[in-house]
Design an enzyme around this catalytic site. Sequence first.
Site, PDB file in Angstrom:
ATOM      1  N   LYS A 117     -51.632  48.318 -19.748  1.00 16.21           N
ATOM      2  CA  LYS A 117     -50.180  48.066 -19.790  1.00 16.21           C
ATOM      3  C   LYS A 117     -49.994  46.558 -19.846  1.00 16.21           C
ATOM      4  O   LYS A 117     -50.084  45.868 -18.837  1.00 16.21           O
ATOM      5  CB  LYS A 117     -49.523  48.644 -18.546  1.00 16.21           C
ATOM      6  CG  LYS A 117     -48.092  49.085 -18.713  1.00 16.21           C
ATOM      7  CD  LYS A 117     -47.058  48.006 -18.958  1.00 16.21           C
ATOM      8  CE  LYS A 117     -46.685  47.109 -17.824  1.00 16.21           C
ATOM      9  NZ  LYS A 117     -45.843  45.982 -18.281  1.00 16.21           N
ATOM     10  N   GLY A 149     -51.328  39.394 -12.275  1.00 15.80           N
ATOM     11  CA  GLY A 149     -49.923  39.018 -12.326  1.00 15.80           C
ATOM     12  C   GLY A 149     -49.539  38.208 -11.101  1.00 15.80           C
ATOM     13  O   GLY A 149     -50.393  37.574 -10.466  1.00 15.80           O
ATOM     14  N   SER A 150     -48.270  38.264 -10.769  1.00 15.06           N
ATOM     15  CA  SER A 150     -47.748  37.460  -9.660  1.00 15.06           C
ATOM     16  C   SER A 150     -48.061  38.113  -8.312  1.00 15.06           C
ATOM     17  O   SER A 150     -48.376  39.304  -8.245  1.00 15.06           O
ATOM     18  CB  SER A 150     -46.231  37.337  -9.815  1.00 15.06           C
ATOM     19  OG  SER A 150     -45.654  38.632  -9.717  1.00 15.06           O
ATOM     20  N   GLU A 153     -45.843  38.751  -6.048  1.00 15.36           N
ATOM     21  CA  GLU A 153     -44.803  39.758  -5.791  1.00 15.36           C
ATOM     22  C   GLU A 153     -45.137  41.065  -6.514  1.00 15.36           C
ATOM     23  O   GLU A 153     -45.082  42.150  -5.931  1.00 15.36           O
ATOM     24  CB  GLU A 153     -43.423  39.263  -6.280  1.00 15.36           C
ATOM     25  CG  GLU A 153     -42.914  38.009  -5.582  1.00 15.36           C
ATOM     26  CD  GLU A 153     -43.691  36.747  -5.973  1.00 15.36           C
ATOM     27  OE1 GLU A 153     -44.226  36.675  -7.101  1.00 15.36           O
ATOM     28  OE2 GLU A 153     -43.792  35.841  -5.134  1.00 15.36           O
ATOM     29  N   GLY A 179     -48.051  42.021  -7.569  1.00 13.39           N
ATOM     30  CA  GLY A 179     -49.292  42.564  -7.007  1.00 13.39           C
ATOM     31  C   GLY A 179     -49.040  43.295  -5.698  1.00 13.39           C
ATOM     32  O   GLY A 179     -49.600  44.369  -5.452  1.00 13.39           O
ATOM     33  N   GLU A 187     -55.731  40.114  -9.303  1.00 10.67           N
ATOM     34  CA  GLU A 187     -55.907  38.739  -9.797  1.00 10.67           C
ATOM     35  C   GLU A 187     -54.526  38.112  -9.828  1.00 10.67           C
ATOM     36  O   GLU A 187     -53.730  38.402 -10.724  1.00 10.67           O
ATOM     37  CB  GLU A 187     -56.506  38.752 -11.208  1.00 10.67           C
ATOM     38  CG  GLU A 187     -57.936  39.236 -11.283  1.00 10.67           C
ATOM     39  CD  GLU A 187     -58.931  38.240 -10.719  1.00 10.67           C
ATOM     40  OE1 GLU A 187     -58.552  37.071 -10.498  1.00 10.67           O
ATOM     41  OE2 GLU A 187     -60.071  38.637 -10.476  1.00 10.67           O
ATOM     42  N   CYS A 200     -53.324  30.629 -14.442  1.00  6.50           N
ATOM     43  CA  CYS A 200     -53.391  30.957 -13.009  1.00  6.50           C
ATOM     44  C   CYS A 200     -54.138  29.879 -12.244  1.00  6.50           C
ATOM     45  O   CYS A 200     -53.824  29.596 -11.101  1.00  6.50           O
ATOM     46  CB  CYS A 200     -54.041  32.320 -12.819  1.00  6.50           C
ATOM     47  SG  CYS A 200     -55.599  32.496 -13.671  1.00  6.50           S
ATOM     48  N   GLU A 237     -45.882  28.519  -6.587  1.00  3.17           N
ATOM     49  CA  GLU A 237     -46.447  28.475  -7.937  1.00  3.17           C
ATOM     50  C   GLU A 237     -45.305  28.310  -8.936  1.00  3.17           C
ATOM     51  O   GLU A 237     -44.343  29.070  -8.911  1.00  3.17           O
ATOM     52  CB  GLU A 237     -47.202  29.774  -8.242  1.00  3.17           C
ATOM     53  CG  GLU A 237     -47.874  29.734  -9.606  1.00  3.17           C
ATOM     54  CD  GLU A 237     -48.542  31.051  -9.985  1.00  3.17           C
ATOM     55  OE1 GLU A 237     -47.930  32.103  -9.766  1.00  3.17           O
ATOM     56  OE2 GLU A 237     -49.664  31.011 -10.519  1.00  3.17           O
TER      57      GLU A 237
END
Length: 489
Positions: free
Chosen positions: A176, A229-230, A232, A234, A251, A285, A385
Amino acid sequence: METYAYYADGRWLEPAGGEYFDSENPYTGKAWAKIPRCNTADANIAVQAAYRAYHEGPWGRMNPSERGAMVRRLGDAVARHAERLAEIEVRDNGKRRVDIRPGLSSWLIDSFYYYAGMADKFEGAVIPTGRDQILNYTRHEPYGVVAAITAWNSPLLIAIWKLAPALAAGNTVVLKPSEFASASTLELMKAFEDADLPSGVINTVTGFGAEVGEPLVTHEQVRKVSFTGSVEGGARVAGLAARTIKSVTMELGGKSPQLVFDDARLEHTVHGVCGGIFPPAGQSCIAGSRLLLQSGIYDDFVEKLLEVTARARLGDPNDAATSIGPIANKAHFETVLGHIERARQSGATLACGGNAVNPEGAGGWFIEPTVFTDVTPDMPLAREEIFGPVLAVMRFDSEEEAVQIANDSDFGLAAGIWTEDHRRALDLANRLEAGTVYLNNYFDACTQSPVGGYKQSGYGRENGWEGMRDFLQTKSVWLSTARRIDAPF
Ligand code: NDP
C-alpha cells in the site's frame, strides 16, 4: 492524464467504489495521473489473493532455491524497466533523477539479487538441549501474507526494501503506497509482469490510509505488517495490528543530530553536513536536521555553511544541474512552511532561506534551503521532525554536553560525528542512541547493512541479514529417539 488500475491476483482492477484521485507533479504542481481510491473490498481482494497464493498456490511449497531464482527475476525486471521507473518516480514525487539513475536503480536491482541469494541460506540450528535421545532443531518459516505500507519520500526504494526480503523469505505481499506517490509502485507491478511470478504473490492496492490501509492492517489473514512512515501513523498502525497480535516492523521518523567537533576538517565537514540534509529537500528519514557545533568552530562553520548553501540551485528534478528538487506534495509543502514560521517566532535566528520560491517559473512546491542558528534544545525546531530543507544549528562546549543534547530526543534513527580524533568518534558512536551512526561521513546506506530506529524511530530492521530475519518466524522442533515414554502418573 494517465489513469492507473490497481494490481491484485495477477490482474489490473478498477477500484470497487469506482473512484480515483489525482496525483500531482511536484515540479509543476499539476495533476498528471489518476490513482484508484481503493477501499475495504479491494483490500479484501488483494489479501485473499495473497492468502491463496501462499496457502494453495505453488509459492508456499516452492523450494527456497527456486524461490530465490524467481526473486532474482524481479531484479532483472527492474533492470529492464529502470528508465521508465525513474521517469515516473521523478514525475510523481520530485526526486532528483541523479539520485535514481544509476545509483538508486542499481541499488533496487541489487536488493533483489542479494535476497535472492539469501533465500536458500537461512539455516536453522541444532540446539544443545543437554537431553539424551532428543534432537531439537529450529526452522525459519515465513509468516504468510505481509502488508507492506510505504511513505511518499522514496516509494520505490522503501517498497523494495520490504518486497525483496519478504518474498525471498517465502511470504506473499500486499503493498500500500502513500496516497501522495503511488504511481511508481504501480509501474513496478507492470515491470514485474515480465518476471512471471504466480498470481497473487505480489499485489498493490492504492488509496488512503484510513480507507484501504486500515483494512489491510486489521485483516485476520495478514500476519505481518511492515510499515514506513510517521510516528503518528506508525502508532496508529501498531495499535490496530495489536488487536490480532500481528508481528510489526516500524521504520519511522527522525531528528538526527550531526555533532561537529573543533578538530573536524572544516570544508569537508560542511559538505557532508549540507549533503546530509539538503539534496532531497530534507525529505529523508535520516536527514541530519540538528547540527551541533562545538563553540570553537561555531562562527567559522556557520559562515562556510551559508556560503555552500547559497550555491544550491533549485529546479527541475530531471536536470542533472539541479541541487535541490521540490517538496513532494502540496500538503507537506504547507506543513514545512508552517514549521519555518513557528521557528521564526521562537527566537531562533533565520540565517538563510525560509521562503517558498518558484524556480524556472515551473509552478511547483519549492522551499529554499533554510538554516536557523542560535537554536536551543528546548525549541520545537530542535525536537520535531520537519522533513524539509531546514537545518537547526546548536552550540555545545564539551563531549558530555554534545551527547546529552544529541540523545535528548524522542527519535533515534541516525547520527553523525565529525572529528579527527578516532578514539572519541568510536566512543561516542557507542553512546549515541541511534540505529545508524556515521563517523566523518553521512547519508550512506547499502543493501547489505541493516537500517532501523531506536526509541520512537521504530523497531525491527531492513536490509542486511536482519532485513530477511524480520520476515521469518522461528519454529523449534523436538524429536525423540527414546524407545518408550514413561507414564506421567
Ligand atoms: P504517514 O505516516 O503519513 O504515512 C505512511 C503510510 O502509512 C502511507 O502509505 C499512509 O497512507 C499510510 N497510513 C497512514 N495512516 C494509516 C492508517 N491508519 N492505517 C494504515 N495505513 C496508514 O507518513 P508519510 O507518508 O508522511 O511519510 C513521512 C514519514 O515517513 C516521515 O516521518 C519519515 O521520517 C518517515 N520515513 C521513515 C523511513 C525509515 O526508514 N525510518 C524512511 C522514509 C520515511 P496515505 O498517505 O495514503 O494516507
